[in-house]
Design a protein around this motif. Structure first.
Motif, PDB file in Angstrom:
ATOM      1  N   HIS A  34     -14.601  46.740  -3.957  1.00 14.85           N
ATOM      2  CA  HIS A  34     -13.981  47.006  -5.249  1.00 14.85           C
ATOM      3  C   HIS A  34     -14.913  47.816  -6.153  1.00 14.85           C
ATOM      4  O   HIS A  34     -16.129  47.858  -5.960  1.00 14.85           O
ATOM      5  CB  HIS A  34     -13.643  45.693  -5.949  1.00 14.85           C
ATOM      6  N   GLN A  35     -14.323  48.427  -7.172  1.00 14.93           N
ATOM      7  CA  GLN A  35     -15.081  49.024  -8.267  1.00 14.93           C
ATOM      8  C   GLN A  35     -15.177  47.970  -9.363  1.00 14.93           C
ATOM      9  O   GLN A  35     -14.155  47.500  -9.873  1.00 14.93           O
ATOM     10  CB  GLN A  35     -14.385  50.281  -8.787  1.00 14.93           C
ATOM     11  N   VAL A  36     -16.391  47.604  -9.727  1.00 17.71           N
ATOM     12  CA  VAL A  36     -16.598  46.440 -10.591  1.00 17.71           C
ATOM     13  C   VAL A  36     -17.353  46.825 -11.848  1.00 17.71           C
ATOM     14  O   VAL A  36     -18.375  47.512 -11.794  1.00 17.71           O
ATOM     15  CB  VAL A  36     -17.377  45.332  -9.842  1.00 17.71           C
ATOM     16  N   LEU A  37     -16.848  46.351 -12.995  1.00 16.13           N
ATOM     17  CA  LEU A  37     -17.570  46.434 -14.261  1.00 16.13           C
ATOM     18  C   LEU A  37     -18.020  45.037 -14.626  1.00 16.13           C
ATOM     19  O   LEU A  37     -17.196  44.141 -14.842  1.00 16.13           O
ATOM     20  CB  LEU A  37     -16.694  47.011 -15.370  1.00 16.13           C
ATOM     21  N   ALA A  38     -19.331  44.837 -14.690  1.00 11.29           N
ATOM     22  CA  ALA A  38     -19.913  43.563 -15.089  1.00 11.29           C
ATOM     23  C   ALA A  38     -20.182  43.592 -16.590  1.00 11.29           C
ATOM     24  O   ALA A  38     -20.818  44.524 -17.081  1.00 11.29           O
ATOM     25  CB  ALA A  38     -21.214  43.317 -14.317  1.00 11.29           C
ATOM     26  N   VAL A  39     -19.717  42.585 -17.304  1.00 11.43           N
ATOM     27  CA  VAL A  39     -19.833  42.539 -18.759  1.00 11.43           C
ATOM     28  C   VAL A  39     -20.637  41.315 -19.166  1.00 11.43           C
ATOM     29  O   VAL A  39     -20.291  40.187 -18.797  1.00 11.43           O
ATOM     30  CB  VAL A  39     -18.440  42.480 -19.418  1.00 11.43           C
ATOM     31  N   ASP A  40     -21.707  41.544 -19.925  1.00 12.05           N
ATOM     32  CA  ASP A  40     -22.538  40.422 -20.355  1.00 12.05           C
ATOM     33  C   ASP A  40     -23.290  40.793 -21.628  1.00 12.05           C
ATOM     34  O   ASP A  40     -23.593  41.968 -21.865  1.00 12.05           O
ATOM     35  CB  ASP A  40     -23.531  40.028 -19.258  1.00 12.05           C
ATOM     36  N   PHE A  41     -23.615  39.781 -22.424  1.00 12.29           N
ATOM     37  CA  PHE A  41     -24.403  39.962 -23.635  1.00 12.29           C
ATOM     38  C   PHE A  41     -25.864  40.243 -23.315  1.00 12.29           C
ATOM     39  O   PHE A  41     -26.548  40.981 -24.024  1.00 12.29           O
ATOM     40  CB  PHE A  41     -24.291  38.700 -24.496  1.00 12.29           C
ATOM     41  N   ASN A  42     -26.344  39.664 -22.222  1.00 21.05           N
ATOM     42  CA  ASN A  42     -27.757  39.744 -21.840  1.00 21.05           C
ATOM     43  C   ASN A  42     -28.059  41.087 -21.171  1.00 21.05           C
ATOM     44  O   ASN A  42     -27.449  41.420 -20.154  1.00 21.05           O
ATOM     45  CB  ASN A  42     -28.081  38.602 -20.875  1.00 21.05           C
ATOM     46  N   PRO A  43     -29.001  41.868 -21.714  1.00 19.83           N
ATOM     47  CA  PRO A  43     -29.319  43.157 -21.092  1.00 19.83           C
ATOM     48  C   PRO A  43     -29.862  43.024 -19.674  1.00 19.83           C
ATOM     49  O   PRO A  43     -29.809  43.989 -18.906  1.00 19.83           O
ATOM     50  CB  PRO A  43     -30.359  43.764 -22.032  1.00 19.83           C
ATOM     51  N   LYS A  44     -30.366  41.842 -19.301  1.00 20.12           N
ATOM     52  CA  LYS A  44     -30.831  41.635 -17.932  1.00 20.12           C
ATOM     53  C   LYS A  44     -29.681  41.740 -16.929  1.00 20.12           C
ATOM     54  O   LYS A  44     -29.906  41.917 -15.737  1.00 20.12           O
ATOM     55  CB  LYS A  44     -31.499  40.270 -17.810  1.00 20.12           C
ATOM     56  N   GLY A  45     -28.468  41.650 -17.442  1.00 21.05           N
ATOM     57  CA  GLY A  45     -27.308  41.781 -16.570  1.00 21.05           C
ATOM     58  C   GLY A  45     -27.189  43.137 -15.922  1.00 21.05           C
ATOM     59  O   GLY A  45     -26.550  43.279 -14.875  1.00 21.05           O
ATOM     60  N   GLU A  46     -27.812  44.150 -16.535  1.00 22.48           N
ATOM     61  CA  GLU A  46     -27.728  45.486 -15.958  1.00 22.48           C
ATOM     62  C   GLU A  46     -28.419  45.547 -14.603  1.00 22.48           C
ATOM     63  O   GLU A  46     -27.914  46.172 -13.664  1.00 22.48           O
ATOM     64  CB  GLU A  46     -28.340  46.512 -16.913  1.00 22.48           C
ATOM     65  N   GLN A  47     -29.572  44.889 -14.475  1.00 17.48           N
ATOM     66  CA  GLN A  47     -30.277  44.881 -13.193  1.00 17.48           C
ATOM     67  C   GLN A  47     -29.475  44.124 -12.137  1.00 17.48           C
ATOM     68  O   GLN A  47     -29.384  44.557 -10.984  1.00 17.48           O
ATOM     69  CB  GLN A  47     -31.657  44.235 -13.350  1.00 17.48           C
ATOM     70  N   VAL A  48     -28.863  43.007 -12.550  1.00 14.18           N
ATOM     71  CA  VAL A  48     -28.031  42.236 -11.625  1.00 14.18           C
ATOM     72  C   VAL A  48     -26.861  43.085 -11.133  1.00 14.18           C
ATOM     73  O   VAL A  48     -26.542  43.109  -9.939  1.00 14.18           O
ATOM     74  CB  VAL A  48     -27.528  40.953 -12.310  1.00 14.18           C
ATOM     75  N   ALA A  49     -26.236  43.803 -12.055  1.00 13.42           N
ATOM     76  CA  ALA A  49     -25.110  44.664 -11.689  1.00 13.42           C
ATOM     77  C   ALA A  49     -25.557  45.794 -10.769  1.00 13.42           C
ATOM     78  O   ALA A  49     -24.897  46.093  -9.774  1.00 13.42           O
ATOM     79  CB  ALA A  49     -24.463  45.228 -12.953  1.00 13.42           C
ATOM     80  N   ASP A  50     -26.673  46.426 -11.110  1.00 12.64           N
ATOM     81  CA  ASP A  50     -27.194  47.524 -10.289  1.00 12.64           C
ATOM     82  C   ASP A  50     -27.444  47.066  -8.860  1.00 12.64           C
ATOM     83  O   ASP A  50     -27.100  47.758  -7.898  1.00 12.64           O
ATOM     84  CB  ASP A  50     -28.487  48.074 -10.889  1.00 12.64           C
ATOM     85  N   GLU A  51     -28.069  45.908  -8.714  1.00 11.77           N
ATOM     86  CA  GLU A  51     -28.404  45.397  -7.386  1.00 11.77           C
ATOM     87  C   GLU A  51     -27.148  45.091  -6.569  1.00 11.77           C
ATOM     88  O   GLU A  51     -27.156  45.201  -5.337  1.00 11.77           O
ATOM     89  CB  GLU A  51     -29.278  44.149  -7.515  1.00 11.77           C
ATOM     90  N   ALA A  52     -26.072  44.720  -7.255  1.00 13.93           N
ATOM     91  CA  ALA A  52     -24.824  44.413  -6.555  1.00 13.93           C
ATOM     92  C   ALA A  52     -24.000  45.659  -6.255  1.00 13.93           C
ATOM     93  O   ALA A  52     -23.111  45.627  -5.407  1.00 13.93           O
ATOM     94  CB  ALA A  52     -23.991  43.444  -7.380  1.00 13.93           C
ATOM     95  N   GLY A  53     -24.282  46.750  -6.975  1.00 12.16           N
ATOM     96  CA  GLY A  53     -23.491  47.965  -6.824  1.00 12.16           C
ATOM     97  C   GLY A  53     -22.390  48.088  -7.851  1.00 12.16           C
ATOM     98  O   GLY A  53     -21.413  48.824  -7.648  1.00 12.16           O
ATOM     99  N   ALA A  54     -22.520  47.373  -8.985  1.00 13.31           N
ATOM    100  CA  ALA A  54     -21.514  47.390 -10.039  1.00 13.31           C
ATOM    101  C   ALA A  54     -22.012  48.189 -11.234  1.00 13.31           C
ATOM    102  O   ALA A  54     -23.208  48.433 -11.394  1.00 13.31           O
ATOM    103  CB  ALA A  54     -21.193  45.957 -10.481  1.00 13.31           C
ATOM    104  N   ALA A  55     -21.087  48.583 -12.097  1.00 10.63           N
ATOM    105  CA  ALA A  55     -21.420  49.166 -13.392  1.00 10.63           C
ATOM    106  C   ALA A  55     -21.642  48.023 -14.381  1.00 10.63           C
ATOM    107  O   ALA A  55     -21.228  46.883 -14.140  1.00 10.63           O
ATOM    108  CB  ALA A  55     -20.308  50.083 -13.872  1.00 10.63           C
ATOM    109  N   PHE A  56     -22.286  48.339 -15.513  1.00 15.12           N
ATOM    110  CA  PHE A  56     -22.609  47.295 -16.482  1.00 15.12           C
ATOM    111  C   PHE A  56     -22.205  47.723 -17.879  1.00 15.12           C
ATOM    112  O   PHE A  56     -22.364  48.883 -18.265  1.00 15.12           O
ATOM    113  CB  PHE A  56     -24.112  46.994 -16.465  1.00 15.12           C
ATOM    114  N   TYR A  57     -21.671  46.769 -18.635  1.00 18.68           N
ATOM    115  CA  TYR A  57     -21.317  46.994 -20.033  1.00 18.68           C
ATOM    116  C   TYR A  57     -21.865  45.830 -20.845  1.00 18.68           C
ATOM    117  O   TYR A  57     -21.467  44.676 -20.634  1.00 18.68           O
ATOM    118  CB  TYR A  57     -19.801  47.077 -20.191  1.00 18.68           C
TER     119      TYR A  57
END
Length: 257
Positions: A34-57
Protein backbone atom coordinates in the motif's frame (compact mmCIF):
# COMPACT_ATOMS: atom_id res chain seq x y z
CA UNK A 1 -5.77 -15.03 10.37
CA UNK A 2 -3.31 -14.91 7.49
CA UNK A 3 -1.42 -11.68 6.90
CA UNK A 4 -1.13 -12.63 3.22
CA UNK A 5 -4.68 -11.61 2.27
CA UNK A 6 -4.92 -10.57 -1.37
CA UNK A 7 -5.19 -6.78 -1.35
CA UNK A 8 -5.31 -4.29 -4.19
CA UNK A 9 -2.85 -1.44 -3.60
CA UNK A 10 -4.64 1.31 -1.71
CA UNK A 11 -3.92 4.69 -0.14
CA UNK A 12 -3.86 4.39 3.64
CA UNK A 13 -3.81 7.07 6.35
CA UNK A 14 -2.80 5.87 9.81
CA UNK A 15 -2.68 8.07 12.92
CA UNK A 16 -0.54 7.63 16.02
CA UNK A 17 2.33 5.90 14.27
CA UNK A 18 5.57 6.49 16.17
CA UNK A 19 5.28 3.39 18.37
CA UNK A 20 3.03 0.49 19.26
CA UNK A 21 -0.03 -0.45 17.23
CA UNK A 22 0.28 2.45 14.78
CA UNK A 23 3.89 1.67 13.92
CA UNK A 24 2.99 -2.00 13.41
CA UNK A 25 0.05 -1.09 11.15
CA UNK A 26 2.20 1.23 9.02
CA UNK A 27 4.90 -1.39 8.58
CA UNK A 28 2.41 -4.15 7.80
CA UNK A 29 0.54 -2.11 5.19
CA UNK A 30 3.79 -1.08 3.52
CA UNK A 31 4.80 -4.74 3.35
CA UNK A 32 1.47 -5.46 1.67
CA UNK A 33 2.23 -2.90 -1.03
CA UNK A 34 0.00 0.00 0.00
CA UNK A 35 0.84 3.69 -0.20
CA UNK A 36 0.82 4.83 3.42
CA UNK A 37 0.75 8.22 5.12
CA UNK A 38 1.80 7.99 8.77
CA UNK A 39 0.45 10.82 10.93
CA UNK A 40 1.86 11.64 14.35
CA UNK A 41 2.57 14.58 16.64
CA UNK A 42 6.04 13.26 17.48
CA UNK A 43 8.71 14.23 14.92
CA UNK A 44 10.46 10.92 15.66
CA UNK A 45 7.63 9.37 13.68
CA UNK A 46 9.31 10.46 10.47
CA UNK A 47 12.18 8.01 10.98
CA UNK A 48 9.73 5.22 11.79
CA UNK A 49 7.78 6.00 8.62
CA UNK A 50 10.93 6.21 6.49
CA UNK A 51 12.15 2.83 7.72
CA UNK A 52 8.79 1.26 6.87
CA UNK A 53 8.59 2.88 3.44
CA UNK A 54 5.76 5.29 4.32
CA UNK A 55 5.34 9.05 3.98
CA UNK A 56 5.05 11.14 7.15
CA UNK A 57 2.84 14.05 8.18
CA UNK A 58 3.48 15.72 11.52
CA UNK A 59 0.29 16.98 13.12
CA UNK A 60 -1.34 17.77 16.44
CA UNK A 61 -4.69 16.11 15.84
CA UNK A 62 -6.34 18.04 18.65
CA UNK A 63 -6.31 20.88 16.09
CA UNK A 64 -9.19 20.48 13.60
CA UNK A 65 -7.18 22.07 10.80
CA UNK A 66 -4.42 19.52 11.33
CA UNK A 67 -6.94 16.70 10.86
CA UNK A 68 -8.12 18.16 7.58
CA UNK A 69 -4.51 18.88 6.62
CA UNK A 70 -3.51 15.23 7.06
CA UNK A 71 -6.18 14.05 4.63
CA UNK A 72 -5.32 16.85 2.20
CA UNK A 73 -1.67 15.80 2.31
CA UNK A 74 -2.57 12.19 1.46
CA UNK A 75 -4.71 13.38 -1.43
CA UNK A 76 -1.94 15.63 -2.72
CA UNK A 77 0.68 12.86 -2.48
CA UNK A 78 -1.33 9.86 -3.61
CA UNK A 79 -4.52 11.13 -5.26
CA UNK A 80 -7.06 10.10 -2.64
CA UNK A 81 -7.73 8.14 0.54
CA UNK A 82 -9.04 4.58 0.54
CA UNK A 83 -8.36 3.39 4.07
CA UNK A 84 -8.36 5.42 7.30
CA UNK A 85 -7.02 3.89 10.50
CA UNK A 86 -7.84 6.05 13.53
CA UNK A 87 -5.35 4.91 16.13
CA UNK A 88 -3.86 7.98 17.86
CA UNK A 89 -4.42 8.04 21.60
CA UNK A 90 -3.07 9.06 24.99
CA UNK A 91 -3.89 8.08 28.54
CA UNK A 92 -4.17 9.79 31.90
CA UNK A 93 -5.06 7.89 35.05
CA UNK A 94 -6.83 9.70 37.88
CA UNK A 95 -10.07 9.49 39.80
CA UNK A 96 -13.05 11.48 38.55
CA UNK A 97 -12.69 13.75 41.58
CA UNK A 98 -9.12 14.72 40.67
CA UNK A 99 -9.16 14.36 36.88
CA UNK A 100 -7.78 17.59 35.30
CA UNK A 101 -10.25 19.27 32.97
CA UNK A 102 -7.52 20.08 30.44
CA UNK A 103 -6.59 16.38 30.24
CA UNK A 104 -10.23 15.45 29.73
CA UNK A 105 -10.55 17.87 26.82
CA UNK A 106 -7.24 16.77 25.29
CA UNK A 107 -8.20 13.09 25.36
CA UNK A 108 -11.68 13.68 23.95
CA UNK A 109 -10.32 15.98 21.24
CA UNK A 110 -7.63 13.51 20.18
CA UNK A 111 -9.50 10.24 20.54
CA UNK A 112 -13.06 11.12 19.53
CA UNK A 113 -13.26 14.48 17.77
CA UNK A 114 -10.17 13.85 15.60
CA UNK A 115 -11.46 10.48 14.30
CA UNK A 116 -14.74 12.20 13.39
CA UNK A 117 -12.98 15.04 11.56
CA UNK A 118 -10.59 12.68 9.75
CA UNK A 119 -13.50 10.47 8.70
CA UNK A 120 -15.45 13.50 7.53
CA UNK A 121 -12.51 14.76 5.46
CA UNK A 122 -11.78 11.36 3.89
CA UNK A 123 -15.42 10.49 3.20
CA UNK A 124 -15.87 12.34 -0.14
CA UNK A 125 -12.87 10.55 -1.68
CA UNK A 126 -14.15 7.15 -0.57
CA UNK A 127 -17.67 7.96 -1.75
CA UNK A 128 -16.44 9.11 -5.15
CA UNK A 129 -14.56 5.86 -5.64
CA UNK A 130 -17.39 3.75 -4.23
CA UNK A 131 -14.95 1.99 -1.92
CA UNK A 132 -13.60 2.86 1.51
CA UNK A 133 -12.51 1.36 4.80
CA UNK A 134 -12.66 3.15 8.15
CA UNK A 135 -10.99 1.18 10.93
CA UNK A 136 -11.10 2.63 14.42
CA UNK A 137 -8.69 1.29 17.01
CA UNK A 138 -10.97 1.40 20.01
CA UNK A 139 -10.28 -0.71 23.09
CA UNK A 140 -11.95 -3.23 25.29
CA UNK A 141 -12.78 -0.04 27.18
CA UNK A 142 -15.26 0.71 24.41
CA UNK A 143 -17.37 -1.99 26.11
CA UNK A 144 -16.32 -2.04 29.76
CA UNK A 145 -14.99 0.55 32.18
CA UNK A 146 -12.08 0.68 34.60
CA UNK A 147 -11.57 3.05 37.53
CA UNK A 148 -9.35 6.05 36.91
CA UNK A 149 -9.98 6.21 33.15
CA UNK A 150 -13.05 8.41 32.79
CA UNK A 151 -11.85 10.31 29.72
CA UNK A 152 -10.32 7.29 27.95
CA UNK A 153 -13.40 5.11 28.54
CA UNK A 154 -15.74 7.90 27.44
CA UNK A 155 -13.75 8.51 24.26
CA UNK A 156 -13.66 4.83 23.37
CA UNK A 157 -17.38 4.35 24.01
CA UNK A 158 -17.98 7.35 21.77
CA UNK A 159 -15.73 5.90 19.08
CA UNK A 160 -17.91 2.79 19.01
CA UNK A 161 -20.96 4.97 18.39
CA UNK A 162 -19.13 6.83 15.62
CA UNK A 163 -18.17 3.51 14.04
CA UNK A 164 -21.76 2.26 13.96
CA UNK A 165 -23.10 5.52 12.56
CA UNK A 166 -20.44 5.61 9.83
CA UNK A 167 -21.30 2.02 8.93
CA UNK A 168 -24.97 2.85 8.49
CA UNK A 169 -24.27 5.96 6.43
CA UNK A 170 -21.55 4.38 4.32
CA UNK A 171 -23.08 1.05 3.44
CA UNK A 172 -24.74 2.09 0.19
CA UNK A 173 -21.63 4.03 -0.83
CA UNK A 174 -19.21 1.12 -0.54
CA UNK A 175 -17.71 2.43 2.70
CA UNK A 176 -17.38 0.10 5.67
CA UNK A 177 -16.55 1.10 9.26
CA UNK A 178 -15.39 -1.24 11.99
CA UNK A 179 -13.74 -1.01 15.38
CA UNK A 180 -11.00 -3.19 16.83
CA UNK A 181 -11.13 -3.50 20.60
CA UNK A 182 -7.93 -4.88 22.11
CA UNK A 183 -7.24 -5.50 25.75
CA UNK A 184 -3.78 -4.48 26.95
CA UNK A 185 -1.27 -4.38 24.08
CA UNK A 186 2.49 -4.38 24.60
CA UNK A 187 3.05 -0.68 23.82
CA UNK A 188 4.68 2.34 25.50
CA UNK A 189 1.17 3.66 26.26
CA UNK A 190 0.48 0.59 28.38
CA UNK A 191 3.96 0.63 29.94
CA UNK A 192 3.42 4.22 31.03
CA UNK A 193 0.14 3.31 32.73
CA UNK A 194 1.66 0.78 35.09
CA UNK A 195 3.22 3.28 37.47
CA UNK A 196 0.09 5.45 37.40
CA UNK A 197 -2.12 2.47 38.16
CA UNK A 198 0.20 1.37 40.96
CA UNK A 199 -0.07 4.81 42.56
CA UNK A 200 -3.84 4.99 42.11
CA UNK A 201 -4.48 1.55 43.61
CA UNK A 202 -1.64 1.49 46.18
CA UNK A 203 0.04 -1.64 44.85
CA UNK A 204 3.28 -2.70 43.20
CA UNK A 205 3.79 -2.53 39.44
CA UNK A 206 3.89 -6.32 38.99
CA UNK A 207 0.64 -6.51 40.94
CA UNK A 208 -0.88 -4.04 38.49
CA UNK A 209 -0.05 -6.34 35.58
CA UNK A 210 -1.34 -9.46 37.33
CA UNK A 211 -4.30 -8.11 39.31
CA UNK A 212 -5.59 -5.36 37.00
CA UNK A 213 -4.33 -5.72 33.43
CA UNK A 214 -4.57 -9.51 33.21
CA UNK A 215 -7.13 -10.15 35.95
CA UNK A 216 -10.01 -10.84 33.57
CA UNK A 217 -7.92 -12.40 30.79
CA UNK A 218 -8.15 -16.09 29.96
CA UNK A 219 -4.86 -15.81 28.05
CA UNK A 220 -2.36 -14.43 30.55
CA UNK A 221 -0.13 -12.26 28.39
CA UNK A 222 -0.07 -8.87 26.73
CA UNK A 223 -1.08 -8.62 23.07
CA UNK A 224 1.56 -8.02 20.41
CA UNK A 225 1.01 -4.97 18.13
CA UNK A 226 1.35 -7.11 15.00
CA UNK A 227 -1.68 -9.13 16.09
CA UNK A 228 -3.77 -5.97 15.90
CA UNK A 229 -2.14 -4.91 12.62
CA UNK A 230 -3.10 -8.19 10.98
CA UNK A 231 -6.71 -7.71 12.04
CA UNK A 232 -6.60 -4.20 10.54
CA UNK A 233 -5.31 -5.66 7.27
CA UNK A 234 -8.22 -8.10 7.10
CA UNK A 235 -10.83 -5.40 7.71
CA UNK A 236 -9.15 -3.25 5.04
CA UNK A 237 -9.29 -6.01 2.45
CA UNK A 238 -11.87 -6.80 -0.21
CA UNK A 239 -12.52 -10.02 1.70
CA UNK A 240 -14.17 -7.96 4.46
CA UNK A 241 -16.59 -6.12 2.18
CA UNK A 242 -19.62 -7.52 4.04
CA UNK A 243 -18.21 -6.65 7.47
CA UNK A 244 -19.33 -3.28 8.84
CA UNK A 245 -20.54 -1.73 12.06
CA UNK A 246 -18.78 -4.46 14.00
CA UNK A 247 -16.62 -4.60 17.09
CA UNK A 248 -13.70 -6.99 16.80
CA UNK A 249 -12.49 -7.89 20.26
CA UNK A 250 -8.87 -8.94 20.69
CA UNK A 251 -9.26 -9.17 24.43
CA UNK A 252 -7.59 -12.38 25.61
CA UNK A 253 -11.02 -13.64 26.66
CA UNK A 254 -11.77 -10.62 28.89
CA UNK A 255 -15.41 -10.27 27.81
CA UNK A 256 -16.10 -14.02 27.93
CA UNK A 257 -17.02 -13.62 31.61
Amino acid sequence: MSSQIAINPRVVVVTGTTTGIGAAVVKHFCELGHQVLAVDFNPKGEQVADEAGAAFYQADLTDPEACRGAIADAVQRFGGVDILVNNAGIQHVASIETFPEEKWRQIIDLMLTAPFLLTQAAWPFMREKGWGRIINIASIHAHVASPGKAAYVSAKHGMMGLTKTAALEGGEQGITANAICPAYVKTPLVDNQIADQAKLHGMGEQEVIEKIMLKNAAVKRLIEPIEVAQMVAYLASDAAGAVTGSSWNIDLGWTAH
